[in-house]
Design a protein around this motif. Sequence first.
Motif, PDB file in Angstrom:
ATOM      1  N   PHE A  50       3.247   5.427  -9.560  1.00  0.00           N
ATOM      2  CA  PHE A  50       2.304   5.396 -10.553  1.00  0.00           C
ATOM      3  C   PHE A  50       1.515   4.058 -10.549  1.00  0.00           C
ATOM      4  O   PHE A  50       0.636   4.081 -11.306  1.00  0.00           O
ATOM      5  N   VAL A  51       1.965   3.118  -9.797  1.00  0.00           N
ATOM      6  CA  VAL A  51       1.452   1.755  -9.787  1.00  0.00           C
ATOM      7  C   VAL A  51       0.845   1.254  -8.582  1.00  0.00           C
ATOM      8  O   VAL A  51       1.362   1.857  -7.636  1.00  0.00           O
ATOM      9  N   PRO A  52      -0.202   0.467  -8.525  1.00  0.00           N
ATOM     10  CA  PRO A  52      -0.840  -0.050  -7.269  1.00  0.00           C
ATOM     11  C   PRO A  52       0.331  -1.090  -6.654  1.00  0.00           C
ATOM     12  O   PRO A  52       1.301  -1.575  -7.424  1.00  0.00           O
ATOM     13  N   LEU A  53       0.130  -1.260  -5.368  1.00  0.00           N
ATOM     14  CA  LEU A  53       0.856  -2.117  -4.629  1.00  0.00           C
ATOM     15  C   LEU A  53       0.306  -3.618  -5.145  1.00  0.00           C
ATOM     16  O   LEU A  53      -0.813  -3.800  -4.940  1.00  0.00           O
ATOM     17  N   PRO A  54       1.000  -4.547  -5.428  1.00  0.00           N
ATOM     18  CA  PRO A  54       0.631  -6.020  -5.886  1.00  0.00           C
ATOM     19  C   PRO A  54      -0.059  -6.596  -4.320  1.00  0.00           C
ATOM     20  O   PRO A  54       0.240  -6.298  -3.300  1.00  0.00           O
ATOM     21  N   ALA A  55      -1.181  -7.297  -4.873  1.00  0.00           N
ATOM     22  CA  ALA A  55      -1.775  -7.968  -3.747  1.00  0.00           C
ATOM     23  C   ALA A  55      -0.772  -8.966  -2.727  1.00  0.00           C
ATOM     24  O   ALA A  55       0.148  -9.264  -3.325  1.00  0.00           O
ATOM     25  N   ALA A  56      -1.318  -8.954  -1.594  1.00  0.00           N
ATOM     26  CA  ALA A  56      -0.418  -9.843  -0.489  1.00  0.00           C
ATOM     27  C   ALA A  56      -0.288 -11.178  -0.915  1.00  0.00           C
ATOM     28  O   ALA A  56       0.818 -11.546  -0.685  1.00  0.00           O
ATOM     29  N   GLU A  57      -1.288 -11.928  -1.787  1.00  0.00           N
ATOM     30  CA  GLU A  57      -0.886 -13.195  -2.458  1.00  0.00           C
ATOM     31  C   GLU A  57       0.255 -13.207  -3.243  1.00  0.00           C
ATOM     32  O   GLU A  57       0.847 -14.270  -3.387  1.00  0.00           O
TER      33      GLU A  57
END
Length: 283
Positions: A50-57
């Motif tokens: 249900f949540v987006p993947l955190p950005a690579a940074e």
Amino acid sequence: MTPLVTLAVLAAAVTHASWNAIAHHIKDQLLSFTLISGGGTLIGLALLPFVPLPAAEAWPYLLVSAALHIGYMALLMRSFTLGDFGQMYPIARGTAPLVVTALAALFLHEVPDGRQLLGVAVACAGLTGLALWGVRGGDGGPRWPALLAAGATGLSIALYTVVDGVGVRASGTPLGYIAWLMILEGLAIPAYALWTRRTALLPQLRPYAARGLLGAVLSVAAYGLALWAQTKAPLAPVAALRESSIIVGAALGTLLFKERFGAARLAAATVMAVGIGLMLTAG
């Protein structure tokens, strides 16, 4: 800080003190933190769809934070083994905003103003009083192992607070960040417990399962709220307000564990609270 952010951080303070009280109440600390850490991992896994993947940074910060959280859990277990909840909790939590203030100024250029610096000094005075008069052994002197464990716990809190403050801002998704953080940090203690207790672990966990899993829910909620607040306000005042949980912790120590509050601990906790209030109203 907006009223909504302030309310979120206060809710984080209450839930944090509550899950720590649950952790302390289970006398076998390895079982307690196995349930809380393992439960946190399960909650993180449940959130993933249900949540987006955190950005690579954000991933380097996630990995460093997970390691710091594992160290924090180990130190917290040691603190609760060595001392009373109402003593260890204020020292550990009261240390953190002082260090966060310095680290945020040094690395994030969130420089405190004069009132915030005064708050740091006042909170330091309260912390010193709590250390000198609040934690005493049978001979009346300070219990140095307990003090060192609680102080090291506070330092680990400050370090992961700053790391997560940067990481969650880079992630683009506070919920995704907390989900992956719970997964990454939550496996170490259950794995260690399984290695040391083996087939005895599951029967030992069963009597405490409900309490431990409640502690896990409160733990994830507490830190999720704090992480969200760190995306909306500077780190130092968020850390300061979150550590108002020391008042809740002291009250829980008295009500639940029948620990004597005492005039010295009351005075020291009050001074710490005044210092935190000054930091919070700075700016």
